[in-house]
Scaffold this motif. Structure first.
Motif, PDB file in Angstrom:
ATOM      1  N   TYR A  29       0.845  -1.205   0.000  1.00 35.97           N
ATOM      2  CA  TYR A  29       0.000   0.000   0.000  1.00 35.97           C
ATOM      3  C   TYR A  29       0.883   1.259   0.000  1.00 35.97           C
ATOM      4  O   TYR A  29       1.044   1.920   1.029  1.00 35.97           O
ATOM      5  CB  TYR A  29      -0.887   0.019   1.248  1.00 35.97           C
ATOM      6  N   TRP A  35      -8.044   5.779   7.168  1.00 42.63           N
ATOM      7  CA  TRP A  35      -8.133   5.399   8.594  1.00 42.63           C
ATOM      8  C   TRP A  35      -6.817   4.860   9.096  1.00 42.63           C
ATOM      9  O   TRP A  35      -6.534   4.912  10.297  1.00 42.63           O
ATOM     10  CB  TRP A  35      -9.346   4.528   8.893  1.00 42.63           C
ATOM     11  N   TRP A 163     -15.034  -1.551   0.804  1.00 40.10           N
ATOM     12  CA  TRP A 163     -13.791  -0.866   1.177  1.00 40.10           C
ATOM     13  C   TRP A 163     -14.049   0.259   2.164  1.00 40.10           C
ATOM     14  O   TRP A 163     -13.147   0.675   2.885  1.00 40.10           O
ATOM     15  CB  TRP A 163     -13.078  -0.318  -0.080  1.00 40.10           C
ATOM     16  N   ASP A 168     -12.777  -4.990   4.396  1.00 40.30           N
ATOM     17  CA  ASP A 168     -13.211  -5.135   3.015  1.00 40.30           C
ATOM     18  C   ASP A 168     -13.860  -6.467   2.657  1.00 40.30           C
ATOM     19  O   ASP A 168     -14.825  -6.527   1.928  1.00 40.30           O
ATOM     20  CB  ASP A 168     -12.003  -4.939   2.086  1.00 40.30           C
ATOM     21  N   TYR A 349      -7.876 -12.576   4.671  1.00 41.16           N
ATOM     22  CA  TYR A 349      -8.121 -11.165   4.914  1.00 41.16           C
ATOM     23  C   TYR A 349      -9.570 -10.859   5.355  1.00 41.16           C
ATOM     24  O   TYR A 349     -10.511 -11.084   4.602  1.00 41.16           O
ATOM     25  CB  TYR A 349      -7.773 -10.574   3.554  1.00 41.16           C
ATOM     26  N   TRP A 355      -6.683  -8.737  13.738  1.00 35.61           N
ATOM     27  CA  TRP A 355      -6.074  -7.487  13.281  1.00 35.61           C
ATOM     28  C   TRP A 355      -5.751  -6.624  14.497  1.00 35.61           C
ATOM     29  O   TRP A 355      -6.515  -6.597  15.462  1.00 35.61           O
ATOM     30  CB  TRP A 355      -7.022  -6.718  12.345  1.00 35.61           C
ATOM     31  N   TRP A 410      -0.050   0.534  10.964  1.00 36.07           N
ATOM     32  CA  TRP A 410      -0.976   0.686  12.101  1.00 36.07           C
ATOM     33  C   TRP A 410      -0.704  -0.359  13.172  1.00 36.07           C
ATOM     34  O   TRP A 410      -0.988  -0.133  14.346  1.00 36.07           O
ATOM     35  CB  TRP A 410      -2.424   0.785  11.681  1.00 36.07           C
TER      36      TRP A 410
HETATM   37  C1  2M8 Z   1      -7.048  -2.804   2.967  1.00 37.08           C
HETATM   38  O1  2M8 Z   1      -7.808  -2.217   1.914  1.00 37.08           O
HETATM   39  C2  2M8 Z   1      -7.265  -1.864   0.628  1.00 37.08           C
HETATM   40  C3  2M8 Z   1      -8.334  -1.084  -0.101  1.00 37.08           C
HETATM   41  O2  2M8 Z   1      -8.633   0.086   0.609  1.00 37.08           O
HETATM   42  C4  2M8 Z   1      -6.837  -3.046  -0.223  1.00 37.08           C
HETATM   43  O3  2M8 Z   1      -7.035  -4.198   0.166  1.00 37.08           O
HETATM   44  O4  2M8 Z   1      -6.286  -2.813  -1.298  1.00 37.08           O
HETATM   45  C5  2M8 Z   1      -7.963  -2.829   4.196  1.00 37.08           C
HETATM   46  O5  2M8 Z   1      -7.434  -3.647   5.207  1.00 37.08           O
HETATM   47  C6  2M8 Z   1      -8.201  -1.411   4.708  1.00 37.08           C
HETATM   48  O6  2M8 Z   1      -8.921  -1.413   5.909  1.00 37.08           O
HETATM   49  C7  2M8 Z   1      -6.893  -0.669   4.905  1.00 37.08           C
HETATM   50  O7  2M8 Z   1      -7.153   0.672   5.217  1.00 37.08           O
HETATM   51  C8  2M8 Z   1      -6.001  -0.744   3.651  1.00 37.08           C
HETATM   52  C9  2M8 Z   1      -4.612  -0.177   3.891  1.00 37.08           C
HETATM   53  O8  2M8 Z   1      -4.055  -0.733   5.054  1.00 37.08           O
HETATM   54  O9  2M8 Z   1      -5.863  -2.096   3.217  1.00 37.08           O
END
Ligand code: 2M8
Length: 423
Positions: A29, A35, A163, A168, A349, A355, A410
């Protein structure tokens, strides 16, 4: 031993800091998530109050003119193929309300006002010198107004995409998602599977449904016509955080000389509606607005209303947390989904793994309601889990083995908060 864990958590947050905010994970990511940044601020405030403030300020720098806080703010310098769906998919910059920087058009759970208040409290003198709350308050208030006016269903707020729940792939969305025609997999290219095993991520069919819903919302001009939207759900965690953050907004308003009463009233109404609409059989469930029914499955979202102060059903939620569905204190981390539920999967997931961020919410809620022994046990178990697995994105709830991304922001942030907040 705690010194080592503390140092390691700080190292993860420093390594993922970009200069203005913290990416959730360098590999999986590589942008700013809404959040995630709120949880990061809650941890970072113990290391640098200023940096924690900047984390929230940079997110709100990408707020849309309609008040929405986008769930992803894209780093213009990051490789476009690094994450899907990227800026080309969302096409935000063509929208009249969007900021100059590319973002998504969805939102995430409103933890921000709570995070801002906790960040302020870490160093009030420094925050006052920087004018942190006077600058952020109008933006936080506009964000909550967006939720109330554009997403409001009675006194609660609706999500229009899985999402937006933050959880998700939760089984609570399965029924509603069944009605969504998946975008065929040849229509897009997943990037997540380059970093994490397929068994720990959503299936292609579910991904196709996410892409369909997000594309339809984009094509509506991000219009929030709830009557036309395919997926309109009331999630207990989103609404619990909405109520708790309205209370935090009241505290913020009082601190800066604004009127706290409207925020207290919204918080009270949201809290009452949460109980009236979502609480049944000792638990809080998701509600499908179109189908007009509760999804009776249990997910950890249903325990998080404990973050709402004075919640009349708190004792029932504590009892549910301790029972067979979640076995609080008897697993590595509280599972994201009912251990006895038909869709339970300890690896995938949001369908069973534990988590750290939702665990922090449960811990914070237990503390709020004076359940100090349970809170202390949960804190110890969480720190043990982090020591054993490292700062993973999620864990197998029984064995505590790490799953998903490594060096996850986080996770490091809430572990740091647990370490630095005296029991
Ligand atoms: C996850 O979500 C993203 C899309 O927003 C993904 O899977 O691509 C989820 O765990 C979400 O809650 C979290 O904010 C994000 C980034 O950690 O990853």
């Amino acid at each position: 031993m705690n010194t080592t864990l503390d140092r390691a958590a700080v190292d993860v947050l420093l390594a993922n800091w970009t200069g203005a905010y913290t990416v959730p994970s360098r590999a999986l990511y590589p942008h700013q998530w809404s959040w995630d940044s709120a949880f990061v601020a809650i941890g970072l405030r113990h290391v640098s109050a200023r940096r924690a403030q900047r984390e929230l300020e940079s997110l709100f720098g990408a707020q849309w003119a309609d008040g929405r806080v986008p769930h992803i703010v894209f780093d213009p310098a990051a490789a476009p193929e690094g994450y899907f769906p990227g800026p080309d998919f969302w096409r935000s910059t063509g929208h009249p309300a969007s900021p100059a920087v590319a973002t998504s058009g969805l939102v995430q759970p409103p933890v921000h006002a709570l995070a801002a208040w906790l960040t302020f409290r870490a160093d009030p003198a420094q925050a006052r010198r920087r004018g942190f709350l006077p600058r952020l308050y109008p933006r936080l208030a506009a964000w909550h107004r967006y939720l109330a006016t554009r997403r409001g269903v009675d006194d609660l707020v609706a999500i229009v995409h899985p999402w937006e729940s933050g959880m998700d792939n939760s089984p609570a969305w399965d029924d509603a998602l069944c009605r969504v025609e998946p975008t065929p997999t040849h229509g897009f290219r997943r990037r997540d599977l380059l970093h994490v095993q397929a068994a720990e991520r959503p299936t292609d069919t579910d991904y196709g449904r996410y892409v369909r819903l997000a594309g339809d919302y984009r094509d509506s001009g991000y219009a929030d016509r709830l009557a036309d939207a395919q997926f309109v759900l009331l999630d207990p965690m989103v609404n619990a955080l909405y109520a708790a953050s309205e209370s935090a907004l009241a505290d913020i308003a009082a601190e800066i000389g604004e009127d706290p009463r409207p925020h207290r009233e919204v918080a009270e109404r949201a809290s009452a509606a949460l109980v009236a609409r979502l609480f049944a059989d000792g638990f809080c469930h998701a509600y499908d607005v179109h189908e007009r029914r509760l999804d009776r499955q249990r997910t950890v979202a249903g325990l998080t209303p404990l973050v709402v102060a004075d919640l009349p059903v708190a004792p029932a939620l504590v009892k549910s947390a301790l029972g067979d569905h979640f076995r609080l204190g008897r697993t590595a981390l509280p599972p994201s989904y009912d251990l006895t539920g038909p869709a339970f999967d300890p690896d995938r997931y949001w369908r069973g793994p534990g988590w750290f961020n939702t665990t922090w919410l449960v811990w914070h809620g237990l503390t709020q309601h004076g359940e100090l022994d349970h809170a202390a046990r949960l804190r110890d178990a969480t720190l043990t889990a982090a020591r054993q697995a490292g700062f993973r994105e999620y864990l197998h709830p029984f064995t505590g083995e790490g799953r998903g991304a490594t060096d996850f922001s986080w996770t490091a942030a809430v572990v740091l908060d647990l370490l630095r907040t005296a029991p």
